[in-house]
Design an enzyme around this catalytic site. Structure first.
Site, PDB file in Angstrom:
ATOM      1  N   ASP A   9       0.847  -1.193   0.000  1.00 51.12           N
ATOM      2  CA  ASP A   9       0.000   0.000   0.000  1.00 51.12           C
ATOM      3  C   ASP A   9       0.890   1.254   0.000  1.00 51.12           C
ATOM      4  O   ASP A   9       2.058   1.184   0.397  1.00 51.12           O
ATOM      5  CB  ASP A   9      -0.845  -0.068   1.285  1.00 51.12           C
ATOM      6  CG  ASP A   9      -1.583   1.203   1.561  1.00 51.12           C
ATOM      7  OD1 ASP A   9      -2.325   1.649   0.671  1.00 51.12           O
ATOM      8  OD2 ASP A   9      -1.416   1.766   2.660  1.00 51.12           O
ATOM      9  N   ASP A  11      -0.357   5.123   0.897  1.00 55.28           N
ATOM     10  CA  ASP A  11      -0.601   6.097   1.980  1.00 55.28           C
ATOM     11  C   ASP A  11      -0.719   5.420   3.338  1.00 55.28           C
ATOM     12  O   ASP A  11      -1.517   4.499   3.531  1.00 55.28           O
ATOM     13  CB  ASP A  11      -1.889   6.891   1.704  1.00 55.28           C
ATOM     14  CG  ASP A  11      -1.720   7.884   0.582  1.00 55.28           C
ATOM     15  OD1 ASP A  11      -0.614   8.444   0.431  1.00 55.28           O
ATOM     16  OD2 ASP A  11      -2.682   8.099  -0.169  1.00 55.28           O
ATOM     17  N   LYS A 150      -8.600  -4.350  -3.333  1.00 57.90           N
ATOM     18  CA  LYS A 150      -7.181  -4.656  -3.582  1.00 57.90           C
ATOM     19  C   LYS A 150      -6.923  -6.166  -3.610  1.00 57.90           C
ATOM     20  O   LYS A 150      -5.909  -6.604  -4.136  1.00 57.90           O
ATOM     21  CB  LYS A 150      -6.312  -3.984  -2.519  1.00 57.90           C
ATOM     22  CG  LYS A 150      -6.294  -2.462  -2.609  1.00 57.90           C
ATOM     23  CD  LYS A 150      -5.237  -1.907  -1.643  1.00 57.90           C
ATOM     24  CE  LYS A 150      -5.305  -0.393  -1.559  1.00 57.90           C
ATOM     25  NZ  LYS A 150      -4.262   0.135  -0.635  1.00 57.90           N
ATOM     26  N   ASP A 173      -2.130  -0.608   5.862  1.00 59.22           N
ATOM     27  CA  ASP A 173      -2.447   0.107   7.104  1.00 59.22           C
ATOM     28  C   ASP A 173      -3.933   0.268   7.365  1.00 59.22           C
ATOM     29  O   ASP A 173      -4.332   0.604   8.474  1.00 59.22           O
ATOM     30  CB  ASP A 173      -1.845   1.527   7.081  1.00 59.22           C
ATOM     31  CG  ASP A 173      -2.568   2.456   6.130  1.00 59.22           C
ATOM     32  OD1 ASP A 173      -2.820   2.046   4.975  1.00 59.22           O
ATOM     33  OD2 ASP A 173      -2.910   3.579   6.523  1.00 59.22           O
ATOM     34  N   ASP A 177      -7.102  -2.287   2.782  1.00 60.58           N
ATOM     35  CA  ASP A 177      -6.074  -3.318   2.559  1.00 60.58           C
ATOM     36  C   ASP A 177      -6.512  -4.700   3.049  1.00 60.58           C
ATOM     37  O   ASP A 177      -5.787  -5.681   2.841  1.00 60.58           O
ATOM     38  CB  ASP A 177      -4.777  -2.918   3.283  1.00 60.58           C
ATOM     39  CG  ASP A 177      -4.225  -1.612   2.748  1.00 60.58           C
ATOM     40  OD1 ASP A 177      -4.091  -1.501   1.517  1.00 60.58           O
ATOM     41  OD2 ASP A 177      -3.944  -0.707   3.557  1.00 60.58           O
TER      42      ASP A 177
HETATM   43  O1  LIG Z   1      -6.608   6.528  -1.557  1.00 60.29           O
HETATM   44  C1  LIG Z   1      -6.644   6.498  -0.307  1.00 60.29           C
HETATM   45  O2  LIG Z   1      -7.608   6.950   0.340  1.00 60.29           O
HETATM   46  C2  LIG Z   1      -5.530   5.853   0.440  1.00 60.29           C
HETATM   47  O3  LIG Z   1      -4.543   5.380  -0.443  1.00 60.29           O
HETATM   48  P1  LIG Z   1      -3.724   4.057  -0.108  1.00 60.29           P
HETATM   49  O4  LIG Z   1      -4.566   2.921  -0.555  1.00 60.29           O
HETATM   50  O5  LIG Z   1      -2.445   4.205  -0.906  1.00 60.29           O
HETATM   51  O6  LIG Z   1      -3.476   4.053   1.346  1.00 60.29           O
HETATM   52 MG   LIG Z   2      -3.035   3.073   3.106  1.00 65.40          MG
END
Ligand SMILES: O=C(O)COP(=O)(O)O
Ligand SMILES: [Mg+2]
Length: 226
Positions: A9, A11, A150, A173, A177
């Site tokens: 992942d 963010d 995902k 996180d 996910d």
């Molecule tokens: O798009 C988001 O809200 C978070 O992005 P991520 O899946 O990279 O954590």
């Molecule tokens: Mg994330």
């Protein structure tokens, strides 16, 4: 058995809370030859730019699995669930003041600023018979189809790479996910994880953000699992 690839992942997993890259995670991902697949709720061009800058491959999962890219400069695989997300948005925008994020680039889901009552929005959509889900990643709120996530993205990516989903380590996180950690062979949750990741993670890092991702990778390395 050794795991053959890592799906990670962006963010909150390889970035800090303010979305800046945590270089500890990047060093860890670069320090071995196992292929790395970025898997994100962000738009495809963001995922590809991140992959270029980090120095990993162009096979990426974007828009929470709505888009899977077979590589840089290729035609992406795009799911077709935008219409119901748009209808859900139209309904909710009559009740709340909503701000779309990246609307000119999003192809499969609608993403909103986190400034409205999520529970009430869920109830309204449920009462009107919508089958979309609304998830909060702590970075944005996503109106998305239940058909893609995902995890479905990882299944497609594995096929593209001639691997099985269980050959992958997945690191994340947030609630977006969960399915990816479920279908992967080994799931790592970083220390700042959502509670929903607790039951699906095989290893829960003590450290948050990129340091937690590096901690999980070091755990596997120490056991010669990657
Ligand atoms: O798009 C988001 O809200 C978070 O992005 P991520 O899946 O990279 O954590
Ligand atoms: Mg994330």
């Amino acid at each position: 058995m050794k795991f053959k690839a890592i799906a990670v992942d962006i963010d909150g997993t390889i970035t800090f809370r303010d979305r800046s890259l945590d270089l500890v995670a990047i060093d860890s991902l670069r320090s071995h030859d196992v292929p790395v697949v970025l898997s994100t709720g962000n738009i495809l061009c963001y995922a590809h730019a991140a992959a270029r800058l980090i120095g990993v491959g162009g096979i990426v999962i974007a828009e929470n699995g709505g888009i899977v890219s077979p590589g840089f400069d290729t035609v992406p695989i795009v799911s077709e669930y935008m219409i119901e997300c748009q209808q859900a948005f139209d309904l909710l925008s009559g009740k709340f003041e909503l701000t779309k994020l990246d609307p000119e680039h999003r192809k499969t889901e609608i993403v909103l600023r986190r400034n409205f009552d999520l529970e009430l929005a869920r109830q309204i959509l449920y009462d009107h018979g919508f089958n979309v889900e609304i998830i909060d990643t702590h970075f944005a709120i996503h109106i998305k189809s239940r058909e893609v996530n995902k995890g479905t993205g990882l299944i497609k990516v594995a096929e593209l790479m001639g691997l099985k989903p269980k050959d992958f380590v997945a690191i994340g996180d947030s609630v977006n996910d969960v399915e990816m950690l479920e279908v992967a062979g080994f799931g790592i949750a970083v220390g700042n994880r959502d509670p929903e990741l607790r039951s699906v993670a095989d290893y829960t890092a003590t450290l948050p953000y990129g340091a937690g991702a590096a901690e999980g990778i070091a755990y596997l390395r120490g056991r010669s699992l990657i």
